[in-house]
Write an enzyme that holds these catalytic residues in place. Structure first.
Site, PDB file in Angstrom:
ATOM      1  N   GLU A 230       0.880  -1.164   0.139  1.00 12.53           N
ATOM      2  CA  GLU A 230      -0.040  -0.113  -0.006  1.00 12.53           C
ATOM      3  C   GLU A 230       1.000   1.298  -0.052  1.00 12.53           C
ATOM      4  O   GLU A 230       1.669   1.532   0.999  1.00 12.53           O
ATOM      5  CB  GLU A 230      -1.078  -0.105   1.343  1.00 12.53           C
ATOM      6  CG  GLU A 230      -2.164   1.023   1.143  1.00 12.53           C
ATOM      7  CD  GLU A 230      -1.805   2.378   1.817  1.00 12.53           C
ATOM      8  OE1 GLU A 230      -1.086   3.096   1.188  1.00 12.53           O
ATOM      9  OE2 GLU A 230      -2.191   2.445   2.907  1.00 12.53           O
ATOM     10  N   CYS A 264      -2.156   8.554   4.112  1.00 11.07           N
ATOM     11  CA  CYS A 264      -2.106   7.956   2.884  1.00 11.07           C
ATOM     12  C   CYS A 264      -3.274   8.210   1.940  1.00 11.07           C
ATOM     13  O   CYS A 264      -3.309   8.192   0.815  1.00 11.07           O
ATOM     14  CB  CYS A 264      -1.815   6.275   2.825  1.00 11.07           C
ATOM     15  SG  CYS A 264      -2.831   5.680   3.923  1.00 11.07           S
TER      16      CYS A 264
END
Length: 458
Positions: A230, A264
């Site tokens: 990720e 993020c």
């Protein structure tokens, strides 16, 4: 001389922590101990593993006041927001609650003639390489389900949040999880890569930069070790003409600025229908001008320093580049902006996709806002990115949001919210955001492998 790694506090640039780094020999020996402990851990009942993980989470919860202060020192988040225990507990609790169903065998046939069944087997040793921006929550996303599924775990935390790995290990061991089953290690990049390429681990979960994810995949090349990544994003928000303007401003700007923009799945670019554009920008600028930049240990501070001077420099460079190319910066420098880690949050207009601030990950308290004429233009711009983690659509029309979402190249579609991880849904991305499946029942599938039984009965 023993090699060490340091955590430089963004509060004042001082060394907050310094820890010795394991040598390759020390790391491989420790990994061997973790591997040796895995069969006995997997042999425990699922209910026992679940209860031990729940107890470990509860142990972390006994130190939440300390957590907030330590995080302020390590990565600059203001203490007014508390630690991360709420999300930490929510995610672990959800995964514990669905484990029995998610890990249950799939029985195709159980007759007098045959037993045909698919079971889930743990990979073995899971290496979790965790980031500093949400250091407890990102780690638990994989640590909890990996342990519950019968894997043993090595946690390698970011240098910026060294103490988080230590605190988690203390809590998990105090709760009764053996030290060899959950091991925190301080590793450098070369040793981490060597553990992977040498097959000392069986599964890798990495959260971090694109370059870091590429390094993980290179290390695993030819080993057939699964690598889940990720790698951040450039997440867009789209405000349609029928949106609740005030709610959209409040939520999207918070999604862009919270944690000094170091999320993020934070909002980094916003597209607003031209009928609402001026009002949106006016309200957004007023909101950001009301922030208090300062020492994160001060309870009045609403936005703290970025975690490191080099992260702030990247954001400043993007702002300067955009302004040089014609963008308008709406926020005058705050008095507390020191040119280092303390960065004035910024709202930019007159931006285009020719500017890095609208294309490359900023990971700072900066957002560009563009007007759009319709859904088609918004969709094209939202998809004009090499990243694909989340996208946020603001509208009163659920059908429209679903139709737009179906055309977006992203891992998660939000309507009238953003910057949130729902543990019941799969956390995933596409394009340069990486690949993988975290949390939800799919998280258990990722952390196990299928095993088929075709048993012909006598």
């Amino acid at each position: 001389m023993t090699k060490t790694t340091k955590c430089i506090s963004p509060i004042d640039g001082s060394v907050y922590l310094e820890r010795p780094v394991l040598s390759l020999t020390q790391a491989t020996d420790a990994a061997a101990d973790v591997r040796a402990a895995q069969p006995a851990w997997a042999a425990r009942t699922l209910s026992e593993r679940i209860e031990l993980v729940r107890a470990a989470v509860a142990e972390v919860g006994r130190t939440t006041d300390r957590m907030a202060v330590e995080l302020a020192h390590q990565m600059g988040r203001p203490v007014r927001y508390g630690g991360e225990f709420g999300g930490f507990e929510e995610r672990a609790a959800y995964m514990a609650g669905v484990a029995e169903t998610a890990l249950a065998p799939i029985t195709i046939e159980d007759s007098d003639a045959f037993l045909r069944q698919i079971t889930r087997e743990p990979h073995g040793v899971v290496l979790v390489v965790a980031p500093w921006n949400y250091p407890y929550m990102t780690a638990i996303n994989t640590v909890a389900p990996a342990l519950i599924a019968g894997n043993t775990v090595i946690l390698k935390h970011a240098a910026q949040t060294l103490q988080v790995g230590e605190r988690m290990a203390e809590a998990f061991h105090a709760a009764g999880i053996p030290a060899e089953v959950f091991r925190n290690m301080v590793l450098d990049h070369d040793t981490t890569s060597a553990l992977i390429s040498g097959r000392h681990v069986d599964f890798v979960n990495f959260t971090g930069s694109v370059a870091g994810g590429q390094a993980m995949e290179r290390a695993a090349a030819g080993t057939f070790i699964p690598v889940s990544t990720e790698l951040g994003g450039k997440d867009p928000g789209y405000v349609r003409a029928d949106a609740d303007l005030d709610a959209a401003v409040d939520t999207l700007i918070d999604g862009a600025m919270f944690n000094s923009g170091q999320c993020c799945c934070g909002i980094e670019r916003i597209y607003v229908h031209d009928s609402l554009f001026n009002a949106f920008v006016e309200k957004a600028v007023a909101l950001v001008r009301g922030y208090k930049l300062g020492n994160p240990l001060d309870p009045d501070t609403t936005i703290g320093p970025m975690a490191h001077v080099r992260f702030a420099k990247l954001a400043r460079d993007q702002i300067e580049d955009a302004v040089a190319k014609g963008a308008m910066a709406h926020i005058d420098a705050f008095p507390e902006d020191d040119g280092g880690a303390y960065l004035t949050p910024q709202v930019l207009t007159n931006v285009t996709h020719e500017m890095d601030v609208m294309r490359e990950e900023t990971f700072g308290p900066v957002v560009g806002i563009m007007p759009v004429h319709d859904d088609e233009e918004a969709i094209a711009l939202m998809n004009d990115s090499r990243f694909g983690l989340t996208a946020s659509i603001w509208t009163r029309d659920t059908d429209a949001a679903a139709a737009i979402g179906a055309r977006l190249q992203t891992g998660t579609v939000f309507m009238n919210r953003c910057d949130y991880l729902d543990p019941a849904l799969c956390w995933t991305g596409c394009k340069d955001t990486g690949r993988g499946a975290g949390l939800s029942v799919l998280g258990f599938q990722a952390l196990t492998r299928p095993k088929s039984y075709h048993l012909k009965k006598a």
